[in-house]
Design an enzyme around this catalytic site. Structure first.
Site, PDB file in Angstrom:
ATOM      1  N   LYS A  11       0.623  -1.076  -0.341  1.00  0.00           N
ATOM      2  CA  LYS A  11      -0.008  -0.244   0.004  1.00  0.00           C
ATOM      3  C   LYS A  11       0.924   1.240  -0.170  1.00  0.00           C
ATOM      4  CE  LYS A  11      -4.094  -2.453   2.310  1.00  0.00           C
ATOM      5  NZ  LYS A  11      -4.548  -2.410   3.492  1.00  0.00           N
ATOM      6  N   TYR A  51     -12.377  -3.018  -2.718  1.00  0.00           N
ATOM      7  CA  TYR A  51     -12.973  -2.865  -1.477  1.00  0.00           C
ATOM      8  C   TYR A  51     -14.781  -2.947  -1.224  1.00  0.00           C
ATOM      9  CZ  TYR A  51      -7.854  -2.796   0.164  1.00  0.00           C
ATOM     10  OH  TYR A  51      -6.792  -2.333   0.341  1.00  0.00           O
ATOM     11  N   PHE A  59     -15.307   2.684   7.455  1.00  0.00           N
ATOM     12  CA  PHE A  59     -14.066   2.869   6.629  1.00  0.00           C
ATOM     13  C   PHE A  59     -13.641   2.526   5.699  1.00  0.00           C
ATOM     14  CE2 PHE A  59     -14.239  -2.034   7.853  1.00  0.00           C
ATOM     15  CZ  PHE A  59     -13.600  -2.142   6.788  1.00  0.00           C
ATOM     16  N   ARG A  87      -0.999 -14.393   4.653  1.00  0.00           N
ATOM     17  CA  ARG A  87      -2.316 -13.880   5.479  1.00  0.00           C
ATOM     18  C   ARG A  87      -1.498 -13.921   6.817  1.00  0.00           C
ATOM     19  NH1 ARG A  87      -6.466 -10.881   4.351  1.00  0.00           N
ATOM     20  NH2 ARG A  87      -7.439 -11.218   6.329  1.00  0.00           N
ATOM     21  N   THR A  93      -5.511  -7.593  10.690  1.00  0.00           N
ATOM     22  CA  THR A  93      -5.894  -6.323   9.528  1.00  0.00           C
ATOM     23  C   THR A  93      -5.397  -5.161  11.075  1.00  0.00           C
ATOM     24  OG1 THR A  93      -7.632  -6.635   9.368  1.00  0.00           O
ATOM     25  CG2 THR A  93      -7.521  -4.362   9.180  1.00  0.00           C
ATOM     26  N   ARG A 104       2.819  -6.781   9.496  1.00  0.00           N
ATOM     27  CA  ARG A 104       1.683  -5.381   9.913  1.00  0.00           C
ATOM     28  C   ARG A 104       2.405  -5.167  11.695  1.00  0.00           C
ATOM     29  NH1 ARG A 104      -3.930  -7.214   7.578  1.00  0.00           N
ATOM     30  NH2 ARG A 104      -4.167  -5.622   5.277  1.00  0.00           N
ATOM     31  N   ASN A 114      -2.223   0.009   7.553  1.00  0.00           N
ATOM     32  CA  ASN A 114      -1.741  -0.635   7.999  1.00  0.00           C
ATOM     33  C   ASN A 114      -0.935  -1.632   6.193  1.00  0.00           C
ATOM     34  OD1 ASN A 114      -4.104  -1.886   6.007  1.00  0.00           O
ATOM     35  ND2 ASN A 114      -4.945  -3.077   7.120  1.00  0.00           N
ATOM     36  N   HIS A 117      -1.710  -5.490   1.446  1.00  0.00           N
ATOM     37  CA  HIS A 117      -3.193  -5.984   1.536  1.00  0.00           C
ATOM     38  C   HIS A 117      -2.473  -8.081   0.990  1.00  0.00           C
ATOM     39  CE1 HIS A 117      -7.268  -7.773  -0.121  1.00  0.00           C
ATOM     40  NE2 HIS A 117      -6.426  -7.572  -1.261  1.00  0.00           N
ATOM     41  N   GLU A 128      -9.676 -10.682  -7.746  1.00  0.00           N
ATOM     42  CA  GLU A 128      -9.052  -9.255  -7.206  1.00  0.00           C
ATOM     43  C   GLU A 128      -7.347  -9.147  -8.931  1.00  0.00           C
ATOM     44  OE1 GLU A 128      -7.472  -9.415  -3.875  1.00  0.00           O
ATOM     45  OE2 GLU A 128      -9.646  -9.029  -2.355  1.00  0.00           O
TER      46      GLU A 128
HETATM   47  P1  IDP Z   1      -7.912  -7.161   6.083  1.00  0.00           P
HETATM   48  O1  IDP Z   1      -6.697  -5.967   4.510  1.00  0.00           O
HETATM   49  O2  IDP Z   1      -7.220  -7.452   6.514  1.00  0.00           O
HETATM   50  O3  IDP Z   1      -8.489  -7.669   4.781  1.00  0.00           O
HETATM   51  P2  IDP Z   1     -10.375  -6.223   5.835  1.00  0.00           P
HETATM   52  O4  IDP Z   1     -11.249  -5.958   6.834  1.00  0.00           O
HETATM   53  O5  IDP Z   1     -10.707  -6.589   4.419  1.00  0.00           O
HETATM   54  O6  IDP Z   1      -8.955  -5.918   6.265  1.00  0.00           O
HETATM   55  O7  IDP Z   1      -9.944  -4.509   5.938  1.00  0.00           O
HETATM   56  C1  IDP Z   1      -9.578  -4.888   4.138  1.00  0.00           C
HETATM   57  C2  IDP Z   1      -9.251  -3.125   4.708  1.00  0.00           C
HETATM   58  O8  IDP Z   1      -9.474  -2.168   5.304  1.00  0.00           O
HETATM   59  C3  IDP Z   1      -7.770  -2.753   5.762  1.00  0.00           C
HETATM   60  O9  IDP Z   1      -6.688  -3.795   5.450  1.00  0.00           O
HETATM   61  C4  IDP Z   1      -7.277  -1.766   6.433  1.00  0.00           C
HETATM   62  O10 IDP Z   1      -6.696  -0.408   5.216  1.00  0.00           O
HETATM   63  C5  IDP Z   1      -8.631  -0.716   6.326  1.00  0.00           C
HETATM   64  N1  IDP Z   1      -9.614  -1.244   6.949  1.00  0.00           N
HETATM   65  C6  IDP Z   1     -10.087  -2.352   8.202  1.00  0.00           C
HETATM   66  N2  IDP Z   1     -10.287  -1.439   9.205  1.00  0.00           N
HETATM   67  C7  IDP Z   1     -10.352  -0.283   9.492  1.00  0.00           C
HETATM   68  C8  IDP Z   1     -10.660   0.683  10.272  1.00  0.00           C
HETATM   69  O11 IDP Z   1     -11.729  -0.090  11.462  1.00  0.00           O
HETATM   70  N3  IDP Z   1      -9.785   1.529  10.816  1.00  0.00           N
HETATM   71  C9  IDP Z   1      -9.512   2.454   9.306  1.00  0.00           C
HETATM   72  N4  IDP Z   1      -9.154   0.891   8.283  1.00  0.00           N
HETATM   73  C10 IDP Z   1      -9.384   0.219   8.248  1.00  0.00           C
HETATM   74 MG    MG Z   2      -9.604  -7.836   3.305  1.00  0.00          MG
END
Ligand code: IDP
Ligand code: MG
Length: 151
Positions: A11, A51, A59, A87, A93, A104, A114, A117, A128
């Site tokens: 990212k 997304y 978010f 993962r 996350t 992370r 974070n 992805h 994707e």
């Molecule tokens: P992942 O990337 O671990 O699969 P997801 O729940 O699919 O996590 O969320 C996608 C992305 O959205 C996260 O990687 C992060 O960049 C962002 N994100 C998720 N939850 C939050 C939050 O609570 N605050 C800010 N950004 C968030």
């Molecule tokens: Mg995800």
């Protein structure tokens, strides 16, 4: 375990913080095989598509803004059981809760930045990879040492 492909994206914060080499190195050292890569700016349209499962969540907009703010390194990596293994290597996350040995957890501090992805299943990986790469951009090859990664 079957050979799988997964979509991994460094990212904007990873690129801006100069962590691309460190993160790619961790993926290489694990034993994963890089089969596609491009530095690119993600359009709003592509970010919203990527997304889409999070549309409507608080978010969603900030995440689309973050992903489109500066270039990303989009990649496809290949390996046995790689979707789950990647993962695990990435960590939870939220970097504040991720294992400190993970990407992370070791390199990040906040869920809004974070770093990386990775696809969360076979279906999302296929979706994707198709969103970011044309089939001819994915390069299959024999990699030295593959025989030492498992039976
Ligand atoms: P992942 O990337 O671990 O699969 P997801 O729940 O699919 O996590 O969320 C996608 C992305 O959205 C996260 O990687 C992060 O960049 C962002 N994100 C998720 N939850 C939050 C939050 O609570 N605050 C800010 N950004 C968030
Ligand atoms: Mg995800």
């Amino acid at each position: 375990m079957t050979v799988e492909r997964t979509f991994i994206m460094l990212k904007p914060d990873a690129i801006q913080r100069g962590l691309a080499g460190e993160i790619v190195s961790r993926l290489e050292k694990k034993g994963f095989k890089l089969v596609a890569a491009k530095l690119m700016r993600v359009s709003r349209e592509l970010a919203e598509e990527h997304y889409q499962e999070h549309r409507g969540k608080g978010f969603f907009e900030p995440t689309v803004g973050y992903i489109t703010s500066s270039p990303v390194l989009a990649m496809v990596w290949e390996g046995k059981n790689i979707i789950a293994l990647a993962r695990t290597l990435m960590g939870a996350t939220n970097p504040a809760q991720a294992d400190p040995g993970s990407i992370r957890g070791g390199l990040g501090m906040d869920v809004s930045r974070n770093l990386i992805h990775g696809s969360d299943g076979a279906e999302s990986a296929a979706r994707e990879i198709g969103l970011y790469f044309a089939p001819e951009e994915i390069v299959g090859y024999e990699k030295a040492g593959e025989e030492w990664l498992g039976e």
